[in-house]
Design a protein around this motif. Sequence first.
Motif, PDB file in Angstrom:
ATOM      1  N   ILE A 159       6.773  18.794  65.476  1.00 37.02           N
ATOM      2  CA  ILE A 159       5.969  19.630  66.368  1.00 37.02           C
ATOM      3  C   ILE A 159       6.893  20.284  67.378  1.00 37.02           C
ATOM      4  O   ILE A 159       7.652  19.601  68.076  1.00 37.02           O
ATOM      5  CB  ILE A 159       4.897  18.798  67.085  1.00 37.02           C
ATOM      6  CG1 ILE A 159       3.970  18.135  66.056  1.00 37.02           C
ATOM      7  CG2 ILE A 159       4.089  19.655  68.044  1.00 37.02           C
ATOM      8  CD1 ILE A 159       2.911  17.253  66.668  1.00 37.02           C
ATOM      9  N   HIS A 160       6.833  21.610  67.458  1.00 37.15           N
ATOM     10  CA  HIS A 160       7.719  22.354  68.358  1.00 37.15           C
ATOM     11  C   HIS A 160       7.414  22.011  69.813  1.00 37.15           C
ATOM     12  O   HIS A 160       6.247  21.852  70.198  1.00 37.15           O
ATOM     13  CB  HIS A 160       7.562  23.862  68.130  1.00 37.15           C
ATOM     14  CG  HIS A 160       8.627  24.670  68.785  1.00 37.15           C
ATOM     15  ND1 HIS A 160       8.518  25.122  70.084  1.00 37.15           N
ATOM     16  CD2 HIS A 160       9.837  25.071  68.339  1.00 37.15           C
ATOM     17  CE1 HIS A 160       9.607  25.795  70.398  1.00 37.15           C
ATOM     18  NE2 HIS A 160      10.432  25.773  69.368  1.00 37.15           N
ATOM     19  N   GLU A 161       8.466  21.921  70.613  1.00 38.94           N
ATOM     20  CA  GLU A 161       8.329  21.431  71.987  1.00 38.94           C
ATOM     21  C   GLU A 161       7.420  22.301  72.850  1.00 38.94           C
ATOM     22  O   GLU A 161       6.658  21.790  73.671  1.00 38.94           O
ATOM     23  CB  GLU A 161       9.709  21.335  72.634  1.00 38.94           C
ATOM     24  CG  GLU A 161       9.656  20.867  74.085  1.00 38.94           C
ATOM     25  CD  GLU A 161      11.003  20.916  74.756  1.00 38.94           C
ATOM     26  OE1 GLU A 161      11.129  20.331  75.843  1.00 38.94           O
ATOM     27  OE2 GLU A 161      11.928  21.543  74.214  1.00 38.94           O
ATOM     28  N   THR A 162       7.495  23.634  72.716  1.00 35.55           N
ATOM     29  CA  THR A 162       6.749  24.516  73.609  1.00 35.55           C
ATOM     30  C   THR A 162       5.502  25.117  72.967  1.00 35.55           C
ATOM     31  O   THR A 162       4.481  25.269  73.622  1.00 35.55           O
ATOM     32  CB  THR A 162       7.658  25.659  74.110  1.00 35.55           C
ATOM     33  OG1 THR A 162       8.243  26.328  72.980  1.00 35.55           O
ATOM     34  CG2 THR A 162       8.764  25.103  74.995  1.00 35.55           C
ATOM     35  N   THR A 163       5.578  25.455  71.664  1.00 33.07           N
ATOM     36  CA  THR A 163       4.444  26.125  71.020  1.00 33.07           C
ATOM     37  C   THR A 163       3.461  25.140  70.392  1.00 33.07           C
ATOM     38  O   THR A 163       2.332  25.510  70.071  1.00 33.07           O
ATOM     39  CB  THR A 163       4.947  27.079  69.920  1.00 33.07           C
ATOM     40  OG1 THR A 163       5.590  26.313  68.885  1.00 33.07           O
ATOM     41  CG2 THR A 163       5.928  28.092  70.506  1.00 33.07           C
TER      42      THR A 163
END
Length: 438
Positions: free
Chosen positions: A258-262
């Motif tokens: 899971i991408h940190e920001t999106t």
Amino acid sequence: MSQLCAIPTCKYKSSTLCSCCNKNICIEHVKEHNDLRKSELKSLNDETITLNDQFKTFDIDKLIKDSCEILDKWKDDCHKIINCYYEQKFQELERFLTQKIDQYRKEIDQIQSTIIDSIDNEKFTEKNLQSLKLTIYDIKQEINKMKEKGIQINIRPFILDNHTISIKDSKPNAFNINTSILSSPYHTIECIDGWQSELASNDQSILISLSNNLCLFDRDLNLIKKSLWTYECIYDMCWSSTLSNFIVITNKNKVYRIHETTLSIERIYGIEDKDWLSCTCSDTYLYLTTREIGSNIFQFKLLPLIRPVKQWQPPYSCKPHESIHAIQYNNRTLALIIRKSFGGVINIELRSSTTLNRIWTLPLDIRSSGVWSRINCSSLQYDEWLLAHTSTSRFFHISKDGTLNIIHEYHPKFNNALMFGSNILVIHLGKKVHFHKL
């Protein structure tokens, strides 16, 4: 009437009040007190001389060098994060340009097909001709614009403030589980009681499952992003600084990033489907454990592609009749939560992250009533550990050398708990999440 001397063995009357001990004593013992104080002062003076001599031989350059290792590690970690992010965006740019060129080629092929069909069948009008000319003109303009100006890339400035790194005494405030957890939470998040209570964090943000949503908060507990989790039940989550991603394992043997920001979700297909239970990451590797009696530990290389490199089976991972409940990495070591047998005592073992050799083991006052009752492990400052056992709602504070410092029972009972950075303890209760400052 005069009092007797305060010294138990003395039968003389007191003559004065001693300023040091605030007791009434005789003249003879006043002299003894003064001599004793002079002796103590002389001893203290000798200690200060010794301390001063130590400062003269103090190797400040070595101390600076040793302390700079922490700064150097932070710098290297930042470089890894930036390089990984750059590679992601480079690949994204490649995909964007390839798709754009393919789109133009398809449009040109379609125009050519239309022109050839019109010539062969002699079915074209002035309106159709003008439309084709306009379409070709637009494509030429787009291609020329791309050649001259390239692709628009918007980049936010990389900002560091003076609070990113703080320099303090080596151990100004030791962790105290009693004062920290008995105090009221400084912040609470209310939520509908969902079917998941998972937590994962890095130094800057924390990912929390709230009412079937994944919610990302910053250090000030501002909500950065919220995303509905429509996949399987989550067993465990961890953070990878190398990938700048959260790793999630589910009850359907799947592993996601899971991408940190999106909070964009991508399944990791380089990992074989197994009954995974817990996960943790070092700078180089991802570690996964299996949900079974006689648990296995798998080690995966993170870059350039996630791929398996090592597997530990019983009796090296644990004994054949034992199971691993949780795994946590810190400073080239792995903390393993191991249950001896069904309903048996649970131990925490510290192992080398490269060889899996045992450094120390500590039996805990826990007997698991369920097959997979949750017990989590968080690393603290100075290589200490904090264990959270949900069935008994207790916390175990363990020192660097494997000594049990204290056990504390928390009320009300909680579903999960995790350290956020070095000074925030996050406790997930199901319908709410408590944040305690340490």
